[in-house]
Write a protein that holds these residues in place. Sequence first.
Motif: not given
Length: 220
Positions: A174, A84, A118, A114
């Motif tokens: 989400h 991330n 996200q 991702y």
Amino acid sequence: MGVNMSKRLDLIQRYNASDRLNHWFVAITFILLALSGLALFHPAFFFLTGLLGGGPWTRILHPFIGIAMFAGFVGMMVRFWNDNQITENDRKWISQVGDVINNREENLPPVGRYNAGQKYLFWTMVACISLLLITGVLIWQPYFAPYVPIVAVRLAVLVHALAAFIIIAGIMVHIYAAIWVKGSVRAMTRGTVTDAWARQHHLAWYREIKNKGSHGHDHY
């Protein structure tokens, strides 16, 4: 956390059983916290206390469930921290949000494991869940709140409510995105995605795991 590929039906493993268990533990505890928190926040939602056995039990269990969720989320942070990290491609992806909304993925930079949305949600969760833990402890009756200055308690209540609002809104987005992008829910229920799904939505990640596979690693 290895990534496996299956020749059967051209499926690619996105999450292993441990990843999925961790995710669903956090998800279930989050839902319990959101509903019980709303019940404690406003009388209009007080009926939700029935989920945890009534008002007194809701006040008792809410903070303990919060501790459990935080512990589970720490596990998720450790698992997905490196995946991330924000990159230049992510900033470019965000700047082309119009292409994202209109599914013009051919115009977007290749996405890793991702996408930028996200990733920003991940970091929002890191910030908000940390704030919820800290402020939750400060207002936790009868264990800690009596020893905290009343001004700090009042400020903690405000920050707690604000952080909760942000994270609830983020999780709703989400969930919507997971349903909107067909095939995403499968990743967290069965652990796999199709070859075509990975190629379309996460091309950089797809190329990475195909490269690993071509060197004889991470096969079923």
